[in-house]
Design a protein around this motif. Structure first.
Motif, mmCIF file in Angstrom:
data_model
loop_
_atom_site.group_PDB
_atom_site.id
_atom_site.type_symbol
_atom_site.label_atom_id
_atom_site.label_comp_id
_atom_site.label_asym_id
_atom_site.label_seq_id
_atom_site.Cartn_x
_atom_site.Cartn_y
_atom_site.Cartn_z
ATOM 1 N N ARG A 160 7.995 -3.368 0.178
ATOM 2 C CA ARG A 160 7.442 -2.697 -1.484
ATOM 3 C C ARG A 160 8.248 -1.773 -1.161
ATOM 4 O O ARG A 160 8.806 -1.586 -2.597
ATOM 5 N N GLU A 202 -4.442 1.146 -2.438
ATOM 6 C CA GLU A 202 -3.317 2.279 -2.920
ATOM 7 C C GLU A 202 -3.901 3.351 -3.296
ATOM 8 O O GLU A 202 -3.025 4.252 -3.261
ATOM 9 N N SER A 240 5.218 -1.592 3.928
ATOM 10 C CA SER A 240 5.334 -0.408 3.429
ATOM 11 C C SER A 240 7.522 -0.938 3.016
ATOM 12 O O SER A 240 7.297 -0.937 1.732
ATOM 13 N N CYS A 258 0.780 3.309 -8.730
ATOM 14 C CA CYS A 258 0.938 3.262 -7.272
ATOM 15 C C CYS A 258 -0.661 3.584 -7.042
ATOM 16 O O CYS A 258 -1.187 3.984 -5.775
ATOM 17 N N ALA A 259 -1.182 3.314 -7.683
ATOM 18 C CA ALA A 259 -3.102 3.284 -7.884
ATOM 19 C C ALA A 259 -3.685 2.233 -8.112
ATOM 20 O O ALA A 259 -4.852 1.875 -9.012
ATOM 21 N N MET A 274 0.597 -1.012 0.084
ATOM 22 C CA MET A 274 0.018 0.058 0.037
ATOM 23 C C MET A 274 1.182 1.363 -0.287
ATOM 24 O O MET A 274 0.825 2.405 -0.596
ATOM 25 N N ARG A 275 2.088 1.107 1.048
ATOM 26 C CA ARG A 275 3.180 2.366 1.262
ATOM 27 C C ARG A 275 4.119 2.449 -0.421
ATOM 28 O O ARG A 275 4.913 3.163 -0.224
ATOM 29 N N ARG A 276 3.971 1.535 -1.771
ATOM 30 C CA ARG A 276 4.776 1.389 -2.695
ATOM 31 C C ARG A 276 4.613 3.349 -2.798
ATOM 32 O O ARG A 276 5.752 3.380 -3.554
ATOM 33 N N LEU A 277 3.495 3.360 -2.992
ATOM 34 C CA LEU A 277 3.740 5.030 -3.826
ATOM 35 C C LEU A 277 4.536 5.794 -3.033
ATOM 36 O O LEU A 277 4.485 6.953 -3.742
ATOM 37 N N GLN A 336 -5.044 5.334 -0.591
ATOM 38 C CA GLN A 336 -3.934 6.029 0.112
ATOM 39 C C GLN A 336 -3.907 7.005 -0.515
ATOM 40 O O GLN A 336 -3.262 8.392 -0.184
#
Length: 322
Positions: free
Chosen positions: A216, A260, A213, A254-255, A1-4, A263
Motif C-alpha cells: 500500500r 483502516e 503494508s 486513510c480511513a 491497512m497500513r496505507r495511512l 488502525q
C-alpha cells in the motif's frame, strides 16, 4: 491497512526521523531529492529575529499552575524550528519539556535502531523487493539499507524524501528542534512513551501484514500521491488549522475501511489517555510542563486538551497572529 502510515505519521510519531535521514547513495544522480543545507550563522540570527508562531498551542491550568500543550510536525523548514514569541514564552515559563520520545537521548536512539532492524524470518518476495528497490533508486537511498532497516521504515523514509522536493525535511522536525533548544537552556527533557511502544505500531508482526503494508505504501509512492499529501499536511500545521485536523479522516484517504479506521484509532485515540496521564502526573508533581506531541493528538473530543479538561483543568487555545 497500513496505507495511512505514509500520511498520518508526519503529525504523529516517526521514530526513524528522530535518528536523522539515512546516507544518500554514493552514486546519487542529479535528480536526487534535495537535502536541506545547514543554515548559516546569518540565517540563524535572522530566523531568531523574525520568528513567528506556527502550529497549535494550548494553556492548561490546575492547582494555580499552568502547563502547555504544543502540536508538532516531524518534517518542516528551518524557519519553522525557531519558535515564535508566544511559543517561546510558554517554553521559558515551563520547568521541563515533555515529548513523545526524547530524540536526543542515546538510549532512545539505540532502542529505535535495534527495533527497526529487519526481521530475518520475513521475506518480501521478488516483486515487492523489486518495487522497493526501484523507489530507493529514484530517491537515491543506498541499497545496503534493505539489510539494515525493516521495509516499512524504508518506505516511510522514501515518503520523507518526496517532501524534500518541496523544501520539507526531517532535519527540521519540530520535536528535535525543541529538544535542542530545551537542552541549551538547561531545561530537563522527558519522554512520555517508550520506543518499544511506538515501534510496535510501525513494524508489522507477521510477514503477511508486512507485505500488505509495504504494498500500500509503495502504491502511494508509485501513484504520486505522497508529495501533495505531505505538502497539504505541512500547510495545515503551519497555519494551525484545527478544524482541518479534526476532519483529517475525511481527507487523508486513510480511513476508508473498517480496518483502516481501527488502525487510525489505535494510532491516535487509544494513545491519548496515556499521553494525558503522563502530562497530568508531571503537572501534579508541582512542575509546569511544556508538552509537545503530534498535532493530531491535540484535537477533537478525544484529544489531550479534552482529556485534561475532563480531569479538572482549565483549557484555553492560544490563538496566533496570522
Amino acid at each position: 491497512m497500513r496505507r495511512l502510515f505514509g500520511r498520518w505519521r508526519w503529525l504523529a510519531t516517526l521514530p526513524w526521523a528522530l535518528l536523522g535521514p539515512p546516507a544518500v547513495a554514493d552514486t546519487a544522480p542529479a535528480a536526487c531529492p534535495p537535502v536541506a543545507a545547514a543554515p548559516s550563522s546569518a540565517s540563524q540570527a535572522q530566523a531568531e529575529r523574525t520568528a513567528r508562531d506556527r502550529g497549535l498551542l494550548w494553556q492548561v491550568t490546575r492547582d494555580g499552575r499552568s502547563s502547555w500543550l504544543y502540536g508538532t510536525i516531524h518534517i518542516g523548514r528551518y524557519e519553522w524550528t525557531v519558535p515564535g514569541p508566544q511559543v517561546r514564552a510558554a517554553l521559558q515559563a515551563s520547568d521541563l519539556l515533555a515529548l513523545e520520545l526524547d530524540p536526543l537521548d542515546p538510549r532512545t536512539a539505540q532502542a529505535l535502531r535495534s527495533g527497526m532492524a529487519p526481521n530475518p524470518r520475513h521475506t518480501l518476495g521478488d516483486e515487492l523487493a523489486r518495487r522497493l528497490a526501484n523507489q530507493m533508486q529514484l530517491a537515491c537511498l543506498p541499497e545496503a539499507l534493505m539489510t539494515q532497516v525493516a521495509p516499512e521504515m524504508i518506505a516511510m523514509t522514501l515518503m520523507a524524501t518526496m517532501a524534500q522536493h518541496d523544501g520539507l525535511d526531517a532535519a527540521h522536525g519540530i520535536d528535535v528542534a525543541l529538544a535542542r533548544r530545551a537542552r541549551a537552556a538547561g531545561l530537563p527533557v522527558v519522554g512520555l512513551e517508550s520506543p518499544e511502544k511506538q515501534l510496535a505500531l510501525l513494524i508489522s508482526p507477521t510477514q503477511a501484514q508486512q507485505r500488505a503494508s509495504l504494498d500500500r505504501m509503495l502504491l502511494d509512492l508509485e501513484d504520486g500521491k505522497v508529495r501533495p499529501m505531505m505538502l497539504r499536511i505541512a500547510r495545515t500545521w503551519e497555519t494551525g488549522d484545527e478544524r482541518a485536523l479534526v476532519d483529517y479522516a475525511d481527507w487523508c484517504d486513510c480511513a476508508n475501511t473498517p480496518e483502516e479506521r481501527a488502525q487510525l484509532k489505535a494510532l491516535l485515540n487509544d494513545r491519548n489517555p496515556g499521553l494525558a496521564d503522563g502530562i497530568d502526573a508531571l503537572h501534579a508533581e508541582g512542575r509546569r510542563v511544556f508538552a509537545a506531541v503530534g498535532s493530531l493528538h491535540l484535537v477533537g473530543p478525544d484529544g489531550i486538551p479534552a482529556q485534561l479538561a475532563r480531569r479538572g483543568y482549565s483549557v484555553r487555545r492560544i490563538e496566533f497572529a496570522r
